[in-house]
Design an enzyme around this catalytic site. Structure first.
Site, short mmCIF file in Angstrom:
data_model
loop_
_atom_site.label_atom_id
_atom_site.label_comp_id
_atom_site.label_asym_id
_atom_site.label_seq_id
_atom_site.Cartn_x
_atom_site.Cartn_y
_atom_site.Cartn_z
N ALA A 84 1.61 4.23 -1.93
CA ALA A 84 1.58 5.65 -2.25
C ALA A 84 1.40 6.51 -1.00
O ALA A 84 0.66 6.10 -0.10
CB ALA A 84 0.44 5.92 -3.23
N PRO A 85 2.05 7.66 -0.93
CA PRO A 85 2.88 8.33 -1.93
C PRO A 85 4.35 7.88 -1.95
O PRO A 85 5.15 8.50 -2.63
CB PRO A 85 2.78 9.80 -1.53
N GLY A 107 6.58 7.25 0.76
CA GLY A 107 7.53 7.66 1.81
C GLY A 107 8.34 6.47 2.31
O GLY A 107 9.58 6.52 2.38
N CYS A 145 0.91 -1.16 0.00
CA CYS A 145 0.00 0.00 0.00
C CYS A 145 0.95 1.20 0.00
O CYS A 145 1.14 1.85 1.02
CB CYS A 145 -0.87 0.00 1.24
N CYS A 186 -1.85 4.16 10.67
CA CYS A 186 -1.68 5.47 11.33
C CYS A 186 -2.97 5.76 12.09
O CYS A 186 -3.51 6.85 12.02
CB CYS A 186 -1.30 6.57 10.34
N ASP A 197 -4.53 -4.29 -6.48
CA ASP A 197 -5.28 -4.42 -5.24
C ASP A 197 -4.58 -5.43 -4.32
O ASP A 197 -4.39 -6.58 -4.71
CB ASP A 197 -6.70 -4.91 -5.59
C1 LIG Z 1 -1.40 4.86 4.66
S1 LIG Z 1 -1.39 5.04 2.94
C2 LIG Z 1 0.21 4.46 2.53
C3 LIG Z 1 1.32 5.42 2.84
C4 LIG Z 1 2.65 4.96 2.26
N1 LIG Z 1 3.01 3.63 2.69
C5 LIG Z 1 3.78 5.90 2.61
O1 LIG Z 1 4.51 5.66 3.55
O2 LIG Z 1 3.93 6.92 1.91
C6 LIG Z 1 -2.40 3.74 2.42
C7 LIG Z 1 -2.43 3.50 0.94
O3 LIG Z 1 -3.17 2.30 0.70
C8 LIG Z 1 -3.77 2.41 -0.57
N2 LIG Z 1 -4.81 1.36 -0.65
C9 LIG Z 1 -6.07 1.39 -0.19
N3 LIG Z 1 -6.68 0.22 -0.43
C10 LIG Z 1 -5.78 -0.56 -1.05
C11 LIG Z 1 -5.80 -1.88 -1.57
N4 LIG Z 1 -6.91 -2.64 -1.49
N5 LIG Z 1 -4.70 -2.35 -2.17
C12 LIG Z 1 -3.57 -1.59 -2.27
N6 LIG Z 1 -3.50 -0.34 -1.80
C13 LIG Z 1 -4.58 0.17 -1.19
C14 LIG Z 1 -4.27 3.84 -0.61
O4 LIG Z 1 -4.48 4.25 -1.95
C15 LIG Z 1 -3.12 4.57 0.09
O5 LIG Z 1 -2.23 5.09 -0.85
#
Ligand SMILES: C[S@@+](CC[C@H](N)C(=O)[O-])C[C@H]1O[C@@H](n2cnc3c(N)ncnc32)[C@H](O)[C@@H]1O
Length: 474
Positions: free
Chosen positions: A305-306, A308, A303, A422, A351
């Site tokens: 994006a973005p 970090g 998961c 978070c 996904d």
């Molecule tokens: C907490 S953020 C991730 C932050 C990232 N790890 C960072 O440190 O920059 C959660 C991410 O999960 C993604 N997300 C949500 N549902 C998801 C899924 N079923 N599969 C993959 N990614 C998913 C969202 O689009 C979002 O970008």
């Protein structure tokens, strides 16, 4: 200035009602209401005036009150009003202040009006003005009477609000006259005292009987600007020396973390464009170290994006990294970060609940930084508390359980999965981790668990949760 206006909304006469007598507050989320009746309308206001900025901020706050996240709301506002950078900064500042004081401002409005101002942009305008006027003496960014004058100018100039220009004037002037009594009355309500929805306050108190007040207070403070020093390009000691040379006060707050004494724009951060540092909270910087990555490993950031944490992992070791995210629109953010830092990974819009995209080769390390309520990062995103609903944690926990269960098959025997949220809510974090360990007979390795965001000087981090699992060898 305007002539004495007609009052269309009845102003409650003195003395101020007690908070118990005040009209019922709106629910904290009402997606069926139109925040702005005429979204494209741009009144004839000087683009460098406070009125222009108050209008932009009111528009953004009204959108939040009907379910739009503040960053998206601000993007829409800027696309409509073409604000110059300085005005954008002011609009952003006012709307973030308004978010942090929304409970108090809405309670005050409830005390001073007989029915909720309509449309929501009108209430939002009052909230923005009150947020500026209620700042501590010496910290008010504008003269109080200027704020009243400019708020009335906004109302007068806009067809959504012109009917209530007198109400705006009367409410704000009454606040100036009766501030002490009104605040004393408003602050009897926890929502006004803490500036969170009641269910949030109750949930924080139930989960953290000792620390809930510190947590709620810290969530209303402006966050620090914390940087991660890129180990491939510099060291914390060298970078601190570089900052000192540029006259920027800073301190080390983690193995690679440096906190600036005063936040500044990213473009002004020495070495940012060259990839020497990235902006990342000190708590979020723990992920890459916990994963214990070494050269040659195959790593999945599920998961991402973005990006970090993706980038931090790549700064620490030469690994073969696959970064996926379900939201294709967020992948370019990862790509930009990788490019600025001179790193590379395989990016895919996929996904994490599904294995359809997976080639069957297991990973040494999997990072599952799952979607959650983000209740642990409210100091950076003060809109979140007004957008979430009580049942969201359970719904998101169900989704993240599916993600974790799916990812576990992708971890090789002896490999590790780091589960991160978070969130402050145990349903999404510790309860989820405990249930996962039982379901999969996974070994739990040492990890910090819930980081409490109490704003303590030496532990100034967001409210992240970490659980580390190892797959038993076959
Ligand atoms: C907490 S953020 C991730 C932050 C990232 N790890 C960072 O440190 O920059 C959660 C991410 O999960 C993604 N997300 C949500 N549902 C998801 C899924 N079923 N599969 C993959 N990614 C998913 C969202 O689009 C979002 O970008």
């Amino acid at each position: 200035m305007n002539k004495r206006p007609l009052l269309k909304l009845k102003i409650v006469s003195k003395p101020a009602p007690t908070a118990a007598e005040a009209p019922k507050l709106r629910p904290s989320y009402h997606p069926d209401v139109k925040p702005v009746l005429q979204p494209g309308f741009q009144p004839d206001l000087r683009a460098d005036s406070l009125a222009f900025c108050l209008l932009g901020a009111a528009n953004a706050v009204a959108q939040v009150r009907t379910g739009t996240a503040l960053p998206q709301a601000l993007t829409r506002v800027f696309a409509q009003n073409h604000a110059a950078p300085q005005a954008r900064g002011a609009i952003q500042d006012i709307s973030y202040r308004a978010m942090r004081q929304l409970g108090r401002s809405e309670t005050l409005i409830g005390l001073m009006t007989s029915k909720a101002p309509e449309p929501p942009m009108l209430a939002a305008l009052l909230c923005c003005a009150l947020a500026l006027m209620a700042a501590e003496p010496g910290e008010q960014p504008y003269e109080e009477f200027t704020v009243v004058d400019q708020a009335v100018t906004v109302a007068t100039s806009h067809p959504d609000m012109a009917h209530a220009k007198g109400m705006v004037n009367a409410v704000l002037r009454r606040f100036l006259r009766e501030r002490k009594a009104l605040l004393a009355s408003a602050l009897q309500q926890p929502v006004a005292q803490w500036n969170y929805p009641q269910w949030w306050i109750d949930a924080a108190r139930a989960a953290y009987p000792r620390d809930w007040q510190a947590i709620l207070t810290a969530g209303n403070a402006a966050p620090p600007l914390t940087l991660r020093v890129n180990a491939r390009k510099s060291t914390v000691a060298d970078y601190l020396a570089q900052l000192a040379g540029a006259g920027i006060a800073a301190a080390q707050v983690g193995p690679s973390a440096v906190r600036l004494a005063q936040p500044i724009g990213v473009q002004a951060i020495p070495g940012f464009a060259a990839g020497v540092v990235s902006v990342q909270d000190a708590g979020a910087q723990l992920a890459a170290g916990l994963l214990d990555v070494r050269d040659g490993m195959r790593v999945l950031d599920a998961c991402a994006a973005p990006g970090g944490k993706t980038c931090h992992i790549l700064e620490l070791a030469d690994v073969e990294l696959t970064a996926i995210d379900a939201d294709a629109k967020r992948l370019p953010r990862i790509a930009e970060n990788l490019e600025r830092l001179g790193l590379s990974a395989t990016l895919q819009a996929q996904d994490a609940q599904s294995a359809a995209w997976w080639d069957g080769r297991q990973f040494d390390r999997v990072l599952a930084d799952v979607p959650c309520t983000a209740s642990g990062i409210v100091r950076r995103h003060p809109d979140i508390r007004w957008l979430r609903r009580k049942g969201d944690a359970l719904q998101l926990a169900t989704l993240s359980a599916k993600i974790l269960d799916n990812l576990w098959q992708m971890v090789r025997p002896d490999g590790k999965l780091l589960f991160v949220t978070c969130s402050l809510w145990p349903q999404e974090s510790e309860a989820q981790a405990a249930a996962f360990a039982v379901r999969h007979n996974a070994t739990r390795l040492p990890a910090p668990g819930q980081l409490l965001p109490t704003g303590a000087a030496e532990q100034d981090h967001d409210g992240l949760f970490y659980a580390l699992f190892q797959k038993n060898a076959a």
